[in-house]
Design an enzyme around this catalytic site. Structure first.
Site, PDB file in Angstrom:
ATOM      1  N   LYS A  96      -9.909  -5.129  -4.879  1.00 13.30           N
ATOM      2  CA  LYS A  96      -9.613  -6.464  -5.399  1.00 13.30           C
ATOM      3  C   LYS A  96     -10.667  -6.903  -6.424  1.00 13.30           C
ATOM      4  CE  LYS A  96      -6.780  -8.117  -1.590  1.00 13.30           C
ATOM      5  NZ  LYS A  96      -6.662  -8.969  -0.411  1.00 13.30           N
ATOM      6  N   LYS A  99       1.038   1.089  -6.345  1.00 12.60           N
ATOM      7  CA  LYS A  99       1.544   0.343  -5.191  1.00 12.60           C
ATOM      8  C   LYS A  99       2.090  -0.997  -5.662  1.00 12.60           C
ATOM      9  CE  LYS A  99      -0.445  -2.774  -2.451  1.00 12.60           C
ATOM     10  NZ  LYS A  99      -0.239  -3.660  -1.303  1.00 12.60           N
ATOM     11  N   LYS A 146       1.898  -8.208  -5.338  1.00 17.97           N
ATOM     12  CA  LYS A 146       2.073  -9.502  -6.001  1.00 17.97           C
ATOM     13  C   LYS A 146       1.079  -9.660  -7.137  1.00 17.97           C
ATOM     14  CE  LYS A 146       2.905 -11.621  -1.539  1.00 17.97           C
ATOM     15  NZ  LYS A 146       1.772 -11.396  -0.610  1.00 17.97           N
TER      16      LYS A 146
HETATM   17  P1  ADP Z   1       0.525  -7.967  -1.801  1.00 13.35           P
HETATM   18  O1  ADP Z   1      -0.260  -6.674  -1.911  1.00 13.35           O
HETATM   19  O2  ADP Z   1       1.726  -7.948  -2.644  1.00 13.35           O
HETATM   20  O3  ADP Z   1      -0.331  -9.190  -2.020  1.00 13.35           O
HETATM   21  P2  ADP Z   1       0.301  -8.591   0.981  1.00 13.35           P
HETATM   22  O4  ADP Z   1      -1.086  -8.076   0.920  1.00 13.35           O
HETATM   23  O5  ADP Z   1       0.485 -10.058   1.207  1.00 13.35           O
HETATM   24  O6  ADP Z   1       1.061  -8.099  -0.333  1.00 13.35           O
HETATM   25  O7  ADP Z   1       1.098  -7.793   2.083  1.00 13.35           O
HETATM   26  C1  ADP Z   1       1.976  -8.332   3.039  1.00 13.35           C
HETATM   27  C2  ADP Z   1       2.545  -7.187   3.862  1.00 13.35           C
HETATM   28  O8  ADP Z   1       3.342  -6.345   3.013  1.00 13.35           O
HETATM   29  C3  ADP Z   1       1.468  -6.272   4.445  1.00 13.35           C
HETATM   30  O9  ADP Z   1       1.897  -5.816   5.712  1.00 13.35           O
HETATM   31  C4  ADP Z   1       1.408  -5.128   3.469  1.00 13.35           C
HETATM   32  O10 ADP Z   1       0.936  -3.932   4.039  1.00 13.35           O
HETATM   33  C5  ADP Z   1       2.848  -5.014   3.039  1.00 13.35           C
HETATM   34  N1  ADP Z   1       2.931  -4.453   1.687  1.00 13.35           N
HETATM   35  C6  ADP Z   1       2.445  -5.004   0.543  1.00 13.35           C
HETATM   36  N2  ADP Z   1       2.714  -4.216  -0.524  1.00 13.35           N
HETATM   37  C7  ADP Z   1       3.387  -3.139  -0.042  1.00 13.35           C
HETATM   38  C8  ADP Z   1       3.942  -1.974  -0.652  1.00 13.35           C
HETATM   39  N3  ADP Z   1       3.877  -1.779  -1.948  1.00 13.35           N
HETATM   40  N4  ADP Z   1       4.564  -1.083   0.143  1.00 13.35           N
HETATM   41  C9  ADP Z   1       4.657  -1.279   1.485  1.00 13.35           C
HETATM   42  N5  ADP Z   1       4.156  -2.362   2.123  1.00 13.35           N
HETATM   43  C10 ADP Z   1       3.527  -3.292   1.371  1.00 13.35           C
END
Ligand code: ADP
Ligand code: TRP
Length: 345
Positions: free
Chosen positions: A121, A199, A202
């Site tokens: 991050k 990956k 958001k």
């Molecule tokens: P982001 O990375 O988009 O901010 P979050 O960290 O809020 O998403 O993740 C919320 C949930 O979604 C977590 O359990 C995370 O492991 C899952 N997640 C986020 N991105 C992915 C992805 N690309 N593939 C699979 N699971 C994901």
């Protein structure tokens, strides 16, 4: 479930959280939400909107509030049933912040130093605040305060759950067993690629939102990055971003059919993108109407969160009571202004 902790008997408990740091996307759905919703029938489910965590990136009050509501709408529209799962806002249970502190005292600093998500991050330009560094501590408290057994998440969260186990073990070794050791649970879509092949996230500007529709959705799908193999030539399904996303929505037979088209040649990436778009519309179309309906009923959504918050808080307070007792912190203070006799009760 016997687990050696204070909460010896009872059904398996699932817990997970999603940050309101932007609109939820296909990675969130296939990695997390899909299993969250499925598991509400398999045991006790606790799911929350991690708004304390999101403060590390969202520092505008209206945005945090609005995005929190958006995540609630997404979950409810996709089938989270408040009669089955306890669904709440993280900040409705302020006791997690207390537990995070208590855990921090029995956690080696080196453990947090090894967290890869902090480094990722910061590398991406997110401010290196103390909160961002401390993030896994709060996440451990989220998991442990509900004495959860299983944490359904995407692959990127595995390290945080391993850290949580270490912290729980340190606490249990120091003060006596209060916490079960939680385990992660991955779904088939544990690592969904974004439109650029990284990956999906958001914060990477590479996401396809669950509730996007119409022209913007089409534009997004059409912008998925592919290689430059000309239309008439054979293509490799393996490693193609469009194919990887299509796999999430289709049966094995459908996947094989598309793979054949790739290998045969004369089939362009544009054609594959249209097939993916159709799958997205087929899968999420039915939920869009429900989301719009819920959007028109903010009072209902608020009441679901308030009720979930109260149920979650009662659980959390029971755990904090054991923690305070074990660590010699005294009883929970009664709210200011309460009669003194209540303090002695
Ligand atoms: P982001 O990375 O988009 O901010 P979050 O960290 O809020 O998403 O993740 C919320 C949930 O979604 C977590 O359990 C995370 O492991 C899952 N997640 C986020 N991105 C992915 C992805 N690309 N593939 C699979 N699971 C994901
Ligand atoms: N860190 C998780 C994420 O970014 C969100 C989260 C916070 C969480 N607390 C949690 C997930 C507890 C599972 C359990 O996705």
């Amino acid at each position: 479930m016997a687990d050696g902790s204070g909460r010896k008997k009872g059904p398996v408990r699932f817990l997970s959280g999603v940050q309101p740091s932007g609109r939820l996307h296909l990675g969130n759905y296939f990695g997390a939400l899909r299993q969250h919703i499925a598991l509400q029938d398999e045991g006790e489910a606790f799911y929350f909107i991690a708004n304390y965590h999101a403060m590390t990136t969202v520092q505008e009050r209206d945005a945090l509030e609005g995005q929190t509501l958006d995540v609630a709408l997404d979950y409810l529209a996709l089938g989270l049933d408040p009669a089955k799962a306890v669904f709440f806002r993280q900040s409705d249970v302020p006791e997690v912040a207390e537990l995070a502190w208590v855990l921090s005292a029995v956690t080696a600093k080196g453990l947090l130093d090894r967290a890869t998500s902090y480094k990722d991050k910061v590398q991406r330009g997110i401010a290196a605040s103390v909160g961002l560094y401390y993030y896994p501590m709060l996440m451990a408290a989220d998991i442990l305060i509900y004495r959860s057994h299983i944490v359904p998440v995407g692959e990127d969260q595995i390290q945080h759950i391993e850290m949580t186990r270490d912290m729980a073990q340190s606490f249990n070794n120091t003060y006596g067993v209060v916490f079960p050791l939680p385990k992660p649970r991955l779904d088939a879509g544990a690592k969904v690629p974004g439109i650029d092949g990284q990956k999906m996230s958001k914060s990477y500007n590479n996401a396809i939102e669950i509730f996007q529709e119409g022209k913007p959705l089409r534009k997004r799908v059409m912008s998925i990055v592919t290689d430059s193999t000309p239309l008439e030539e054979p293509k490799h399904p393996e490693g193609c971003n469009v194919f990887s996303l299509y796999k999430l929505f289709s049966t094995e037979a459908e996947q094989e059919e598309l793979a054949e088209k790739y290998r045969a040649g004369g089939f362009g990436y544009g054609d594959a993108k249209i097939m993916l778009l159709e799958k997205i519309n087929e899968t999420f179309g039915p939920y869009r109407e429900e989301r719009r309906r819920l959007e028109g009923d903010p009072g209902y959504v608020e009441s679901v969160l308030a009720e979930g918050g109260a149920r979650a808080r009662a659980e959390a307070q029971a755990t904090i009571k054991s923690v305070r007792e074990a660590a010699g912190l005294g009883k929970m203070p009664v709210p200011a202004g309460s009669p003194v006799s209540a303090r002695q009760g």
